[in-house]
Design a protein around this motif. Structure first.
Motif, PDB file in Angstrom:
ATOM      1  N   GLU A  10       1.827   1.166  -7.229  1.00 52.00           N
ATOM      2  CA  GLU A  10       1.047   1.698  -7.935  1.00 52.00           C
ATOM      3  C   GLU A  10      -0.047   0.754  -8.589  1.00 52.00           C
ATOM      4  O   GLU A  10      -1.275   1.031  -9.184  1.00 52.00           O
ATOM      5  N   SER A  11       0.698  -0.522  -8.776  1.00 50.99           N
ATOM      6  CA  SER A  11      -0.091  -1.545  -9.359  1.00 50.99           C
ATOM      7  C   SER A  11      -1.233  -2.393  -8.460  1.00 50.99           C
ATOM      8  O   SER A  11      -1.823  -3.177  -8.617  1.00 50.99           O
ATOM      9  N   LEU A  12      -1.226  -1.756  -7.083  1.00 52.92           N
ATOM     10  CA  LEU A  12      -2.196  -2.535  -6.033  1.00 52.92           C
ATOM     11  C   LEU A  12      -3.469  -2.193  -6.557  1.00 52.92           C
ATOM     12  O   LEU A  12      -3.741  -1.160  -6.945  1.00 52.92           O
ATOM     13  N   PRO A  13      -4.128  -3.361  -6.263  1.00 53.90           N
ATOM     14  CA  PRO A  13      -5.592  -3.316  -6.466  1.00 53.90           C
ATOM     15  C   PRO A  13      -6.220  -2.353  -5.274  1.00 53.90           C
ATOM     16  O   PRO A  13      -5.768  -2.262  -4.503  1.00 53.90           O
ATOM     17  N   GLY A  14      -7.287  -1.552  -5.507  1.00 54.88           N
ATOM     18  CA  GLY A  14      -8.137  -0.937  -4.729  1.00 54.88           C
ATOM     19  C   GLY A  14      -7.859   0.425  -4.800  1.00 54.88           C
ATOM     20  O   GLY A  14      -8.394   1.321  -3.589  1.00 54.88           O
ATOM     21  N   ILE A  15      -6.733   1.013  -5.395  1.00 58.62           N
ATOM     22  CA  ILE A  15      -6.348   2.608  -5.557  1.00 58.62           C
ATOM     23  C   ILE A  15      -7.339   3.405  -6.245  1.00 58.62           C
ATOM     24  O   ILE A  15      -7.999   2.811  -7.477  1.00 58.62           O
ATOM     25  N   ALA A  16      -8.130   4.250  -5.783  1.00 58.54           N
ATOM     26  CA  ALA A  16      -8.797   5.245  -6.315  1.00 58.54           C
ATOM     27  C   ALA A  16      -8.520   5.767  -7.506  1.00 58.54           C
ATOM     28  O   ALA A  16      -7.101   6.087  -7.836  1.00 58.54           O
ATOM     29  N   GLY A  17      -9.313   6.153  -8.552  1.00 56.32           N
ATOM     30  CA  GLY A  17      -8.910   6.786  -9.759  1.00 56.32           C
ATOM     31  C   GLY A  17      -9.314   8.001 -10.032  1.00 56.32           C
ATOM     32  O   GLY A  17     -10.345   8.579  -9.307  1.00 56.32           O
ATOM     33  N   ASP A  18      -8.827   8.934 -10.827  1.00 58.62           N
ATOM     34  CA  ASP A  18      -9.194  10.208 -10.913  1.00 58.62           C
ATOM     35  C   ASP A  18     -10.461  10.056 -12.198  1.00 58.62           C
ATOM     36  O   ASP A  18     -10.710   9.267 -12.602  1.00 58.62           O
ATOM     37  N   ALA A  19     -10.727  11.420 -12.695  1.00 57.29           N
ATOM     38  CA  ALA A  19     -11.639  11.320 -13.660  1.00 57.29           C
ATOM     39  C   ALA A  19     -11.287  10.595 -15.040  1.00 57.29           C
ATOM     40  O   ALA A  19     -12.155  10.298 -15.828  1.00 57.29           O
ATOM     41  N   LEU A  20     -10.015  10.623 -15.416  1.00 54.81           N
ATOM     42  CA  LEU A  20      -9.520  10.001 -16.295  1.00 54.81           C
ATOM     43  C   LEU A  20      -8.871   8.629 -16.240  1.00 54.81           C
ATOM     44  O   LEU A  20      -8.540   7.989 -17.087  1.00 54.81           O
ATOM     45  N   SER A  31     -10.750  -1.169   2.961  1.00 57.05           N
ATOM     46  CA  SER A  31      -9.812  -2.067   2.163  1.00 57.05           C
ATOM     47  C   SER A  31      -8.351  -2.141   2.622  1.00 57.05           C
ATOM     48  O   SER A  31      -7.437  -2.489   1.893  1.00 57.05           O
ATOM     49  N   PHE A  32      -8.285  -0.963   3.632  1.00 58.64           N
ATOM     50  CA  PHE A  32      -6.974  -0.776   3.997  1.00 58.64           C
ATOM     51  C   PHE A  32      -5.993  -1.778   4.532  1.00 58.64           C
ATOM     52  O   PHE A  32      -4.714  -2.161   4.053  1.00 58.64           O
ATOM     53  N   GLU A  33      -6.655  -2.615   5.482  1.00 57.39           N
ATOM     54  CA  GLU A  33      -5.818  -3.952   5.924  1.00 57.39           C
ATOM     55  C   GLU A  33      -5.352  -4.668   4.714  1.00 57.39           C
ATOM     56  O   GLU A  33      -4.575  -5.269   4.812  1.00 57.39           O
ATOM     57  N   ALA A  34      -6.360  -5.000   3.741  1.00 55.04           N
ATOM     58  CA  ALA A  34      -6.012  -5.763   2.629  1.00 55.04           C
ATOM     59  C   ALA A  34      -4.803  -5.140   1.783  1.00 55.04           C
ATOM     60  O   ALA A  34      -3.819  -6.062   1.382  1.00 55.04           O
ATOM     61  N   ALA A  35      -4.747  -3.926   1.603  1.00 55.09           N
ATOM     62  CA  ALA A  35      -3.787  -3.312   0.871  1.00 55.09           C
ATOM     63  C   ALA A  35      -2.431  -3.540   1.817  1.00 55.09           C
ATOM     64  O   ALA A  35      -1.270  -3.878   1.121  1.00 55.09           O
ATOM     65  N   ARG A  36      -2.733  -3.254   2.856  1.00 55.20           N
ATOM     66  CA  ARG A  36      -1.306  -3.350   3.679  1.00 55.20           C
ATOM     67  C   ARG A  36      -0.883  -4.815   3.846  1.00 55.20           C
ATOM     68  O   ARG A  36       0.501  -4.841   4.045  1.00 55.20           O
ATOM     69  N   ALA A  37      -1.560  -5.828   3.851  1.00 54.29           N
ATOM     70  CA  ALA A  37      -1.528  -7.165   3.905  1.00 54.29           C
ATOM     71  C   ALA A  37      -0.573  -7.619   2.556  1.00 54.29           C
ATOM     72  O   ALA A  37       0.531  -8.273   2.750  1.00 54.29           O
ATOM     73  N   ARG A  38      -1.160  -6.986   1.457  1.00 54.91           N
ATOM     74  CA  ARG A  38      -0.132  -7.113   0.190  1.00 54.91           C
ATOM     75  C   ARG A  38       1.105  -6.608   0.172  1.00 54.91           C
ATOM     76  O   ARG A  38       2.042  -7.285  -0.250  1.00 54.91           O
ATOM     77  N   LEU A  39       1.228  -5.393   0.529  1.00 54.75           N
ATOM     78  CA  LEU A  39       2.474  -4.691   0.531  1.00 54.75           C
ATOM     79  C   LEU A  39       3.558  -5.607   1.502  1.00 54.75           C
ATOM     80  O   LEU A  39       4.652  -5.989   1.266  1.00 54.75           O
ATOM     81  N   GLU A  40       2.893  -5.984   2.742  1.00 56.42           N
ATOM     82  CA  GLU A  40       4.000  -6.645   3.730  1.00 56.42           C
ATOM     83  C   GLU A  40       4.193  -8.008   2.985  1.00 56.42           C
ATOM     84  O   GLU A  40       5.539  -8.637   3.420  1.00 56.42           O
ATOM     85  N   ASP A  41       3.454  -8.838   2.335  1.00 55.54           N
ATOM     86  CA  ASP A  41       3.537 -10.189   1.902  1.00 55.54           C
ATOM     87  C   ASP A  41       4.416 -10.063   0.747  1.00 55.54           C
ATOM     88  O   ASP A  41       4.928 -11.268   0.191  1.00 55.54           O
ATOM     89  N   ASP A  42       4.523  -9.176  -0.150  1.00 57.85           N
ATOM     90  CA  ASP A  42       5.418  -8.870  -1.239  1.00 57.85           C
ATOM     91  C   ASP A  42       6.750  -8.849  -1.021  1.00 57.85           C
ATOM     92  O   ASP A  42       7.316  -8.082  -0.385  1.00 57.85           O
ATOM     93  N   PRO A  43       7.663 -10.043  -1.345  1.00 55.41           N
ATOM     94  CA  PRO A  43       8.961 -10.152  -1.057  1.00 55.41           C
ATOM     95  C   PRO A  43       9.904  -9.201  -1.394  1.00 55.41           C
ATOM     96  O   PRO A  43      11.187  -9.138  -1.393  1.00 55.41           O
ATOM     97  N   ARG A  44       9.338  -8.269  -2.649  1.00 53.26           N
ATOM     98  CA  ARG A  44      10.036  -7.138  -3.432  1.00 53.26           C
ATOM     99  C   ARG A  44      10.236  -6.177  -2.420  1.00 53.26           C
ATOM    100  O   ARG A  44      10.952  -5.105  -2.857  1.00 53.26           O
ATOM    101  N   LYS A  57       0.253   3.160   6.466  1.00 52.47           N
ATOM    102  CA  LYS A  57      -0.326   3.500   7.556  1.00 52.47           C
ATOM    103  C   LYS A  57      -1.298   4.629   6.830  1.00 52.47           C
ATOM    104  O   LYS A  57      -0.933   5.261   5.825  1.00 52.47           O
ATOM    105  N   PRO A  58      -2.638   4.552   7.542  1.00 49.17           N
ATOM    106  CA  PRO A  58      -3.517   5.597   7.207  1.00 49.17           C
ATOM    107  C   PRO A  58      -3.006   6.962   7.311  1.00 49.17           C
ATOM    108  O   PRO A  58      -2.171   6.985   8.357  1.00 49.17           O
ATOM    109  N   GLU A  59      -3.135   7.877   6.650  1.00 47.55           N
ATOM    110  CA  GLU A  59      -2.431   9.203   6.686  1.00 47.55           C
ATOM    111  C   GLU A  59      -2.870   9.799   8.045  1.00 47.55           C
ATOM    112  O   GLU A  59      -1.952  10.669   8.442  1.00 47.55           O
ATOM    113  N   ILE A  60      -3.934   9.781   8.367  1.00 53.55           N
ATOM    114  CA  ILE A  60      -4.330  10.485   9.589  1.00 53.55           C
ATOM    115  C   ILE A  60      -3.458   9.783  11.018  1.00 53.55           C
ATOM    116  O   ILE A  60      -2.997  10.513  11.982  1.00 53.55           O
ATOM    117  N   ARG A  61      -3.389   8.524  11.057  1.00 52.03           N
ATOM    118  CA  ARG A  61      -2.589   7.797  11.898  1.00 52.03           C
ATOM    119  C   ARG A  61      -1.102   8.029  11.881  1.00 52.03           C
ATOM    120  O   ARG A  61      -0.528   8.512  12.954  1.00 52.03           O
TER     121      ARG A  61
END
Length: 389
Positions: free
Chosen positions: A82-92, A219-232, A238-242
């Motif tokens: 949830e703390s990843l950058p690049g996630i879209a936000g709602d109206a609030l 920005s999907f590849e950047a988000a995926r790279a952050r997840l894979e590089d995080d040791p935690r 994956k994109p939902e369609i794929r």
């Protein structure tokens, strides 16, 4: 100068032997019906699951998991996502992210047999992430309550799931408060409830998946790279369609291989039937063949005429078989999804490519079944033919 035998002559001969023609064409139509139906079923499954995904949504699972029911994501890991950058936000300004447990539950179908249904824990945010899902009857469940909504395919295929009814699973009673229409996608075959309530009821400590929307699809590849590089984290994004396209592969390929094999086996009988019909036509028209040769038509013209007759016969059978298969589009069916072992409702889907393949398959049967009789007709001696007449 080489002359071709008119097509009208070929068609007339089929009409003269219309009973035999109808029987042979009927056999070919049955084979084409099976072949086209299998392809339509495969396409329907793929279309249903692929359409389930959104192009800007991302599905996060435990690394190595190929389905949500085999995945586990802890609360700490979900917070990191949830703390990843690049996630879209709602109206609030809240992130468009849904933490979802997914489990299977057995319900009784309208035919009295049990079936596995996917239970998805979600929220209003989860609904916002799926714009194709609409509440068409009743209302959406309230957060923190033991309420659920059911997909349209579930409401149609299972007992006691209408709004106002009560379902009992995980040791609790759950009230059905609405029906959702997911536009003939995989969500039509699911039951949705509050994520935290389902986790408590099934005594689960982790989510099955985390779904979020990207502010920028690129920005999907950047988000995926952050997840894979995080040791935690030991997660896979994956994109939902794929993700849903991969879910369809095992089942679609199995049906395609099995159905095509059956169609090929059945086609043997249709080819033999076409060959017998054409051999009979040659035997009964020896005098005609001799007359055609005496009038100056070459062997190639006779070969082309009888081969054309066989192809026309196959084309007629193919058209009738394809027309019959097209009616399957109005039938709703369900099968077990190999990836999740739950029931998946879908419709047969006819496309121009499938229609072309079915007609090509019919013509191939006509070509194989008619070539030897046509070749024999072309090799007959003029004098012998005229004597036989």
């Amino acid at each position: 100068m080489r002359r071709a035998i008119p097509l009208a002559y070929v068609a007339r001969n089929l009409w003269v032997r219309r009973v035999t023609t109808a029987l042979t064409a009927g056999g070919m139509a049955l084979v084409v019906f099976v072949f086209a139906t299998v392809l339509m079923m495969t396409e329907g499954i793929r279309a249903t699951l692929v359409a389930t995904g959104q192009p800007d949504n991302v599905v996060v699972l435990r690394k190595g998991a190929n389905a949500e029911i085999t995945s586990a994501i802890g609360r700490e890991q979900a917070a990191v996502i949830e703390s990843l950058p690049g996630i879209a936000g709602d109206a609030l300004g809240r992130p468009l992210l849904s933490r979802e447990p997914v489990v299977l539950n057995s319900l009784v179908k309208r035919n009295g047999k049990p079936g596995n249904v996917t239970l998805r824990g979600t929220s209003a945010t989860g609904l916002a992430l799926r714009p194709q899902v609409q509440v068409v009857e009743g209302r959406f469940f309230r957060a923190g309550s033991a309420e659920v909504v059911v997909g349209r395919a579930v409401a149609r295929g299972y007992e006691n799931v209408a709004p106002g009814s009560t379902l009992r699973f995980a040791g609790r009673d759950w009230t059905v408060v609405g029906v959702i229409d997911a536009g003939r996608t995989g969500f039509d075959s699911e039951i949705w409830g509050d994520a935290e309530q389902l986790m408590q009821a099934f005594r689960r400590q982790s989510y099955s998946s985390v779904i979020f929307r990207l502010a920028d699809v690129a920005s999907f590849e950047a988000a995926r790279a952050r997840l894979e590089d995080d040791p935690r984290l030991t997660l896979d994004a994956k994109p939902e369609i794929r993700f849903y396209a991969e879910q369809s592969e095992a089942l679609a390929n199995f049906i395609s291989i099995l159905g095509t094999a059956l169609a090929l086996i059945f086609s043997t009988g249709a080819i033999v039937g076409a060959a017998i019909t054409m051999f009979g036509a040659v035997a009964s028209r020896v005098g005609e063949i001799g007359t055609l040769r005496a009038l100056g038509f070459r062997r190639e013209a006779v070969l082309a005429a009888f081969l054309g007759e066989s192809l026309l016969l196959a084309f007629v059978g193919g058209v009738f078989g394809l027309a019959s298969a097209s009616l399957m589009q109005f039938v709703d069916v369900s099968t077990t999804n190999f990836a999740t072992f739950s029931e998946l409702a879908f419709q047969f889907r006819l496309t121009p490519v499938i229609a072309a393949k079915a007609l090509a398959f019919a013509l191939a049967m006509g070509l194989v079944g008619g070539f030897i009789p046509a070749w024999r007709a072309a090799r007959l001696n003029i004098v012998d033919c005229l004597r036989a007449a």
